[in-house]
Design an enzyme around this catalytic site. Structure first.
Site, PDB file in Angstrom:
ATOM      1  N   ARG A   1       0.811  -1.226   0.000  1.00  0.00           N
ATOM      2  CA  ARG A   1       0.000   0.000   0.000  1.00  0.00           C
ATOM      3  C   ARG A   1       0.846   1.279   0.000  1.00  0.00           C
ATOM      4  O   ARG A   1       0.347   2.364  -0.199  1.00  0.00           O
ATOM      5  CB  ARG A   1      -0.968  -0.020   1.205  1.00  0.00           C
TER       6      ARG A   1
ATOM      7  N   GLY B   1      -7.457  -4.909  12.503  1.00  0.00           N
ATOM      8  CA  GLY B   1      -8.176  -6.044  13.087  1.00  0.00           C
ATOM      9  C   GLY B   1      -9.031  -5.560  14.250  1.00  0.00           C
ATOM     10  O   GLY B   1      -8.575  -4.771  15.079  1.00  0.00           O
TER      11      GLY B   1
ATOM     12  N   ASN C   1       0.430   2.183   6.953  1.00  0.00           N
ATOM     13  CA  ASN C   1       0.235   1.254   5.836  1.00  0.00           C
ATOM     14  C   ASN C   1       0.401   1.939   4.490  1.00  0.00           C
ATOM     15  O   ASN C   1       0.665   1.301   3.486  1.00  0.00           O
ATOM     16  CB  ASN C   1      -1.145   0.613   5.913  1.00  0.00           C
TER      17      ASN C   1
HETATM   18  C1  UD1 Z   1      -1.978  -6.439  11.191  1.00  0.00           C
HETATM   19  C2  UD1 Z   1      -2.952  -7.297  12.028  1.00  0.00           C
HETATM   20  C3  UD1 Z   1      -4.164  -6.461  12.391  1.00  0.00           C
HETATM   21  C4  UD1 Z   1      -3.735  -5.220  13.137  1.00  0.00           C
HETATM   22  C5  UD1 Z   1      -2.694  -4.451  12.334  1.00  0.00           C
HETATM   23  C6  UD1 Z   1      -2.103  -3.356  13.174  1.00  0.00           C
HETATM   24  C7  UD1 Z   1      -2.639  -9.566  11.167  1.00  0.00           C
HETATM   25  C8  UD1 Z   1      -3.195 -10.652  10.350  1.00  0.00           C
HETATM   26  N1  UD1 Z   1      -3.354  -8.439  11.256  1.00  0.00           N
HETATM   27  O1  UD1 Z   1      -2.652  -6.109   9.985  1.00  0.00           O
HETATM   28  O2  UD1 Z   1      -5.045  -7.216  13.237  1.00  0.00           O
HETATM   29  O3  UD1 Z   1      -4.853  -4.385  13.398  1.00  0.00           O
HETATM   30  O4  UD1 Z   1      -1.600  -5.302  11.943  1.00  0.00           O
HETATM   31  O5  UD1 Z   1      -1.266  -2.569  12.383  1.00  0.00           O
HETATM   32  O6  UD1 Z   1      -1.583  -9.740  11.774  1.00  0.00           O
HETATM   33  N2  UD1 Z   1       5.000  -8.564   8.095  1.00  0.00           N
HETATM   34  C9  UD1 Z   1       6.044  -9.453   7.963  1.00  0.00           C
HETATM   35  N3  UD1 Z   1       5.920 -10.494   7.080  1.00  0.00           N
HETATM   36  C10 UD1 Z   1       4.785 -10.689   6.354  1.00  0.00           C
HETATM   37  C11 UD1 Z   1       3.719  -9.787   6.523  1.00  0.00           C
HETATM   38  C12 UD1 Z   1       3.851  -8.735   7.396  1.00  0.00           C
HETATM   39  O7  UD1 Z   1       7.079  -9.304   8.617  1.00  0.00           O
HETATM   40  O8  UD1 Z   1       4.753 -11.650   5.581  1.00  0.00           O
HETATM   41  C13 UD1 Z   1       5.157  -7.409   9.008  1.00  0.00           C
HETATM   42  C14 UD1 Z   1       5.017  -6.073   8.282  1.00  0.00           C
HETATM   43  O9  UD1 Z   1       6.280  -5.615   7.845  1.00  0.00           O
HETATM   44  C15 UD1 Z   1       4.410  -5.177   9.326  1.00  0.00           C
HETATM   45  C16 UD1 Z   1       3.654  -6.128  10.248  1.00  0.00           C
HETATM   46  O10 UD1 Z   1       4.142  -7.411   9.958  1.00  0.00           O
HETATM   47  O11 UD1 Z   1       5.396  -4.504  10.073  1.00  0.00           O
HETATM   48  C17 UD1 Z   1       2.145  -6.055  10.001  1.00  0.00           C
HETATM   49  O12 UD1 Z   1       1.862  -6.416   8.664  1.00  0.00           O
HETATM   50  P1  UD1 Z   1       0.721  -5.717   7.831  1.00  0.00           P
HETATM   51  O13 UD1 Z   1       0.629  -6.416   6.522  1.00  0.00           O
HETATM   52  O14 UD1 Z   1       0.910  -4.248   7.830  1.00  0.00           O
HETATM   53  O15 UD1 Z   1      -0.556  -6.123   8.692  1.00  0.00           O
HETATM   54  P2  UD1 Z   1      -1.950  -5.381   8.729  1.00  0.00           P
HETATM   55  O16 UD1 Z   1      -2.729  -5.725   7.543  1.00  0.00           O
HETATM   56  O17 UD1 Z   1      -1.750  -3.954   9.029  1.00  0.00           O
HETATM   57 CA    CA Z   2       0.024  -2.667   9.259  1.00  0.00          CA
END
Ligand code: UD1
Ligand code: CA
Length: 458
Positions: free
Chosen positions: A17, A138, A227
Site C-alpha cells: 500500500r 483487526g 500502511n
Molecule cells: C496487522 C494485524 C491487524 C492489526 C494491524 C495493526 C494480522 C493478520 N493483522 O494487519 O489485526 O490491526 O496489523 O497494524 O496480523 N510482516 C512481515 N511479514 C509478512 C507480513 C507482514 O514481517 O509476511 C510485518 C510487516 O512488515 C508489518 C507487520 O508485519 O510490520 C504487520 O503487517 P501488515 O501487513 O501491515 O498487517 P496489517 O494488515 O496492518
Molecule cells: Ca500494518
C-alpha cells in the site's frame, strides 16, 4: 524489574500500500526509519534481545541499529509466517511481538502490556485502542467475561458482519506470548488467501483453555500504524508533536511549533529559541541560549552556546559560541566558525576555518580557507580556490583587512595585520603588516558628458 523477555519485530511485509521501491519499514519518520523507532522503543523497555524479521536481500538488516539480531523470512506470507521465521532464533521464553510499522510505540505501552499479561495470568495479551479510525485494522471481539474472543481482520471487508465492523477497539499488532506455545499454535493456523495470520492463534489458544487479555491504550499517537503515505504523514506529525514537546519540557522555546520540524536525533540546550520555519535535521546539536531561525535549516550541524543563526542553511558545519550568522548565509560541510564571528548576508563558506571574532559581513564566497582571528573581509571578498582541476587553500593571518571586491587566488598566504586594496586580484603572498594592491591606473576623460549630449543631438 520485569522478567527477561525477547522482542520480535515483524519487519518483512511487502508494504504494497506504500506504492514504493523502498521496503515500508525503511521509510522515515522524523529522520529515523520506522523499524529503528520500534527497535529503540524495545531497547528502552528493557528487552534482553531484539530480533527483527526481514526478507533476504531487502536491505532492512543493513538499516538496523547496532545490536539488533536478524531472522530471515524465507517462506510464506503474512504476520504468522513472519513469527514462524524466528523459530530457530528465539526458541523459548516470553516473547513480545511488535509490528515494524507502528513507529511511535512507547516503552510505557510495552511495560503496561507486560504488567497486564502478568496480572491476568493470560496465555497471550495484546495491545488495543479505541482512539484511532478503525478502518483496515483487526477488530477486537470480546467474550462475556471481557477477555478477547477473537480478532476480525478488516483489510478486506467481504464476509465481515456489520456488528464486527461496528467494533472500534482495534488490534495494534503488539503482543506478549510464550514463544513455544505461540509456534505450536501458529502451526495450526490455516492459510487464507495465501497468508498465515498471526491473529489466527487466538481461537486456538482459547480452545486449549487459555485466556487472552487486552491492554488498552488511549495514546493515539503512539498507537498509530503506517500502511500508506497518509499514515506516514500522520506518523510524522505525531512524532513532531512528541519531539517538540520533549524539547519544550527541557527548557526550549518554540515559536509557532507547527511550522518547525525537528528530527529525532537533534539535541537542543535550554533557553534556546527556535523561530518559525526552522528545520533541524540529523544529529544537529544546538547549544544553550541560541536563537535559531526564523527559516533556518541545520543538517548535521553543531551550533554552540549563545549563537544566532537567522534565515540560513547550515550543513555539517560548526558555529562557535556567540557567533551571529545570516540572514541568508550558507555554511557547507567542513566549515568551522569561531566564537563571536559575524557572518552576514549572502555569504557562502565551505570547508574553511573562520577564527574567533572575525567578520565576513556581506556577499562573499570563502572556500578552502583559514581566516585568522579578528580579520575583517570587505564586501564581496572571494576566494578563487579552484584552478579547474585542483582545489587550493587560502591562508589569511590574524587581523587581516581585505578591501571590497578582493579576489584571493589560491594557493595564497596573507600575513597578520595585512591589508588588500579594494578591487584587487591577489595572487601573490602578502607579508605581515603589508598592503597588497593590484589595480589598473584610473584615467578621467574630461568633458565626457557634454560630448555624449552633443552626439545625441546630431
Ligand atoms: C496487522 C494485524 C491487524 C492489526 C494491524 C495493526 C494480522 C493478520 N493483522 O494487519 O489485526 O490491526 O496489523 O497494524 O496480523 N510482516 C512481515 N511479514 C509478512 C507480513 C507482514 O514481517 O509476511 C510485518 C510487516 O512488515 C508489518 C507487520 O508485519 O510490520 C504487520 O503487517 P501488515 O501487513 O501491515 O498487517 P496489517 O494488515 O496492518
Ligand atoms: Ca500494518
Amino acid at each position: 524489574m520485569a522478567a527477561p523477555f525477547t522482542v520480535l519485530i515483524m519487519a518483512a511485509g511487502q508494504g504494497t500500500r506504500m506504492l514504493s521501491d523502498t521496503p515500508k519499514v525503511l521509510h522515515r519518520v522524523a529522520g529515523k526509519s520506522l523499524v529503528e523507532w520500534v527497535a529503540d522503543a524495545a531497547r528502552a523497555a528493557g528487552a534482553d534481545r531484539v530480533v527483527a524479521v526481514v526478507r533476504p536481500g531487502d536491505g532492512v538488516a543493513e538499516g538496523l541499529p547496532d545490536g539488533i539480531e536478524v531472522a530471515e523470512q524465507r517462506e510464506g506470507e503474512g504476520t504468522g509466517a513472519a513469527v514462524l521465521a524466528a523459530r530457530d532464533t528465539v526458541e523459548s521464553g516470553p516473547i513480545v511481538v511488535l509490528s515494524g510499522d507502528h513507529p511511535l510505540i512507547t516503552p510505557e505501552q510495552l511495560e503496561g502490556l507486560l504488567a497486564e499479561h502478568e496480572d491476568q495470568g493470560a496465555r497471550a495479551t495484546l495491545l488495543t485502542t479505541d482512539q484511532l479510525d478503525p478502518a483496515g485494522y483487526g477488530r477486537i471481539v470480546r467474550d462475556g467475561s471481557g477477555h478477547v474472543d477473537r480478532i476480525v481482520e478488516t483489510k478486506y471487508t467481504d464476509g465481515v458482519s456489520p456488528e464486527e465492523l461496528a467494533v472500534d477497539e482495534i488490534n495494534l499488532g503488539t503482543y506478549v506470548f510464550d514463544a513455544k506455545t505461540l509456534y505450536d499454535a501458529l502451526d495450526q493456523v490455516e492459510i487464507v488467501k495465501g497468508e498465515r495470520y498471526l491473529t489466527g492463534v487466538f481461537p486456538i489458544l482459547r480452545e486449549a483453555g487459555g485466556t487472552i487479555a487486552a491492554h488498552m491504550t488511549d495514546d493515539a499517537d503512539a498507537a498509530l500504524g503506517v500502511n500508506d503515505r497518509a499514515g506516514l504523514m500522520e506518523a510524522e506529525e505525531a512524532a513532531q508533536r512528541r519531539i517538540i514537546e520533549g524539547h519544550a519540557k527541557a527548557g526550549v522555546t518554540f515559536l509557532q511549533p507547527g511550522t518547525i520540524r525537528v528530527e529525532a536525533g537533534v539535541t537542543i540546550g535550554r533557553d534556546s529559541t527556535i523561530a518559525p520555519g526552522t528545520v533541524l535535521e540529523g544529529s544537529t546539536v544546538i547549544g544553550e541560549r541560541c536563537e535559531i531561525g526564523p527559516h533556518t535549516t541545520a543538517r548535521g550541524a553543531t551550533i554552540r552556546d549563545g549563537a544566532t543563526v537567522i534565515h540560513s542553511f547550515v550543513v555539517e558545519a560548526e558555529v562557535g559560541a556567540d557567533a551571529t550568522v545570516g540572514p541568508f548565509a550558507y555554511l557547507r560541510p567542513g566549515t568551522v566558525i569561531g566564537e563571536r564571528v559575524k557572518l552576514g548576508t549572502f555569504v557562502e563558506v565551505k570547508n574553511s576555518d573562520i577564527g574567533a571574532g572575525a567578520k565576513v559581513p556581506h556577499l562573499s564566497y570563502i572556500g578552502d580557507a583559514d581566516v585568522g582571528e579578528d580579520s575583517n573581509l570587505g564586501a564581496s571578498t572571494i576566494t578563487a580556490n579552484y584552478d579547474g582541476r585542483k582545489k587550493h587553500r587560502t591562508k589569511l593571518g590574524k587581523s587581516v583587512k581585505t578591501g571590497i571586491h578582493t579576489s584571493l587566488v589560491a594557493p595564497l598566504d596573507v600575513g597578520d595585520r595585512a591589508y588588500t586594496g579594494a578591487g584587487s586580484t591577489i595572487n601573490e603572498d602578502i607579508p605581515d603588516g603589508a598592503l597588497g594592491i593590484e589595480r589598473g591606473k584610473q584615467k578621467n576623460v574630461e568633458g565626457y558628458a557634454d560630448r555624449v549630449e552633443e552626439d545625441s543631438q546630431k
